[in-house]
Design a protein around this motif. Sequence first.
Motif, short mmCIF file in Angstrom:
data_model
loop_
_atom_site.label_atom_id
_atom_site.label_comp_id
_atom_site.label_asym_id
_atom_site.label_seq_id
_atom_site.Cartn_x
_atom_site.Cartn_y
_atom_site.Cartn_z
N VAL A 178 1.77 49.29 20.72
CA VAL A 178 1.33 48.30 19.75
C VAL A 178 0.06 47.62 20.51
O VAL A 178 0.33 46.91 21.52
CB VAL A 178 2.21 47.37 19.23
CG1 VAL A 178 1.57 46.25 18.20
CG2 VAL A 178 3.35 48.15 18.43
N GLN A 179 -0.90 47.45 19.82
CA GLN A 179 -2.37 47.07 20.27
C GLN A 179 -2.54 45.69 19.43
O GLN A 179 -2.40 45.71 18.18
CB GLN A 179 -3.72 47.65 20.17
CG GLN A 179 -3.36 48.98 20.82
CD GLN A 179 -4.02 50.20 20.42
OE1 GLN A 179 -4.56 50.25 19.35
NE2 GLN A 179 -4.83 51.03 21.38
N GLY A 180 -3.22 44.57 19.99
CA GLY A 180 -3.66 43.44 19.14
C GLY A 180 -2.74 42.23 19.34
O GLY A 180 -1.42 42.31 19.18
N VAL A 181 -3.33 41.25 19.09
CA VAL A 181 -2.39 39.91 19.35
C VAL A 181 -1.72 39.58 17.98
O VAL A 181 -0.41 39.45 17.90
CB VAL A 181 -3.18 38.61 19.30
CG1 VAL A 181 -2.54 37.44 19.05
CG2 VAL A 181 -4.14 38.70 20.67
N ARG A 182 -2.23 39.71 16.85
CA ARG A 182 -1.48 39.72 15.68
C ARG A 182 -0.13 40.61 15.46
O ARG A 182 0.78 40.27 15.09
CB ARG A 182 -2.09 39.56 14.40
CG ARG A 182 -1.60 39.49 13.07
CD ARG A 182 -2.48 39.25 11.81
NE ARG A 182 -1.46 38.93 10.46
CZ ARG A 182 -0.69 37.98 10.34
NH1 ARG A 182 -0.70 36.81 10.96
NH2 ARG A 182 -0.10 38.27 9.10
N PRO A 183 -0.53 41.83 15.56
CA PRO A 183 0.60 42.96 15.45
C PRO A 183 1.67 42.86 16.57
O PRO A 183 2.82 42.72 16.10
CB PRO A 183 -0.02 44.45 15.68
CG PRO A 183 -1.42 44.06 15.19
CD PRO A 183 -1.67 42.78 15.78
N ILE A 184 1.18 42.32 17.83
CA ILE A 184 2.29 42.14 18.53
C ILE A 184 3.17 40.64 18.43
O ILE A 184 4.56 40.65 18.38
CB ILE A 184 1.75 41.92 20.05
CG1 ILE A 184 1.27 43.20 20.64
CG2 ILE A 184 2.75 41.52 21.09
CD1 ILE A 184 0.49 43.16 22.10
N ALA A 185 2.37 39.75 17.90
CA ALA A 185 3.32 38.52 17.37
C ALA A 185 4.14 38.63 16.27
O ALA A 185 5.29 38.32 16.35
CB ALA A 185 2.33 37.49 17.11
N MET A 186 3.70 39.64 15.20
CA MET A 186 4.25 39.90 14.14
C MET A 186 5.65 40.86 14.64
O MET A 186 6.66 40.43 13.98
CB MET A 186 3.67 40.78 13.04
CG MET A 186 2.47 39.77 12.59
SD MET A 186 2.87 38.59 11.23
CE MET A 186 3.36 39.79 9.85
N ALA A 187 5.57 41.83 15.50
CA ALA A 187 6.50 42.36 15.83
C ALA A 187 7.43 41.58 16.55
O ALA A 187 8.81 41.64 16.24
CB ALA A 187 6.11 43.48 17.00
N VAL A 188 7.42 40.65 17.19
CA VAL A 188 8.18 39.71 17.99
C VAL A 188 9.07 38.86 16.81
O VAL A 188 9.93 38.69 16.82
CB VAL A 188 7.27 38.69 19.12
CG1 VAL A 188 8.32 37.86 19.46
CG2 VAL A 188 7.03 39.66 20.12
N GLU A 189 7.94 38.18 15.82
CA GLU A 189 8.53 37.39 14.97
C GLU A 189 9.67 37.94 14.15
O GLU A 189 10.61 37.29 13.55
CB GLU A 189 7.38 36.88 14.18
CG GLU A 189 7.87 35.89 13.04
CD GLU A 189 6.50 35.48 12.05
OE1 GLU A 189 6.62 34.93 10.79
OE2 GLU A 189 5.32 35.54 12.48
#
Length: 276
Positions: A31-42
């Motif tokens: 996974v690349q990108g701040v928002r995708p990574i943050a969403m995966a964590v969230e």
Amino acid sequence: MRVSGRNARFQQWEALLRNRTKRQRRGEFLVQGVRPIAMAVEHGWQIRELLYDDSAALSGWARETLETVRAEKVAVSRELMHELGGKADDVPELLAVVALPEDDLGRIPVGPNMLTVVFDRPTSPGNIGTLVRSADAFGASGVIITGHAADAYDPKAVRASTGSLFALPVVRVPTRQAVLSWVGDVRAGGIGMSVVGTDELGTLDVADHDFRQPTLILVGNETTGLSSGWREACDQLVRIPMSGAASSLNAATAATVVLYESARQRTHPVTSDNDK
């Protein structure tokens, strides 16, 4: 651990970006990108590895993610992070290796307000990501990808979804029959799901169909549209009125229009003669 050369570990990450078979075999994707990574964590996805640029002054977000997420942390050279990041002019702070979820229709919540989208045999990962983003934006309960299709976990699809891939269930199903069997089970459980296909030759304008009921929206292949089998399964075929020179809409764009109309009706229901 630190990776500074194109060793076996790096080649595994690279394969996750380029090779669908290896993504499936390993049960994970990059996974690349701040928002995708943050969403995966969230949204509680299983993060297996976090890769970080070992030469950068990391942002507060990146430091917090490394400190709080349970995953193997790997320091990676700036050059290799650039190669894995997917952007010619940027080096990512973080990349994440995330476990693939099960392709189980049971992940899609069932209820009287359900709105689910089927994308049949899409050929473009970008269109999948765009459709998933629209489905998320307009309150859909899930997206089903059917048939021989592009991969929902292709980097282009993940980027195009801008993180929405992690916010709602996206399930890959090989056959139409498996989806229709699931629809049968939903109906047997007391949910009167309507199957609505989108087609330029539909018999009803999209605004004239009642989307307030539980609905399965069907979107066909970008080139050939809905298959004959899916057409036969529809309770209703709807069309999007067009007045310009364009002969048709992009599949993901057409789905977005239908999803917007569904959300509009559900948010601002129009009283019909049948409701009086």
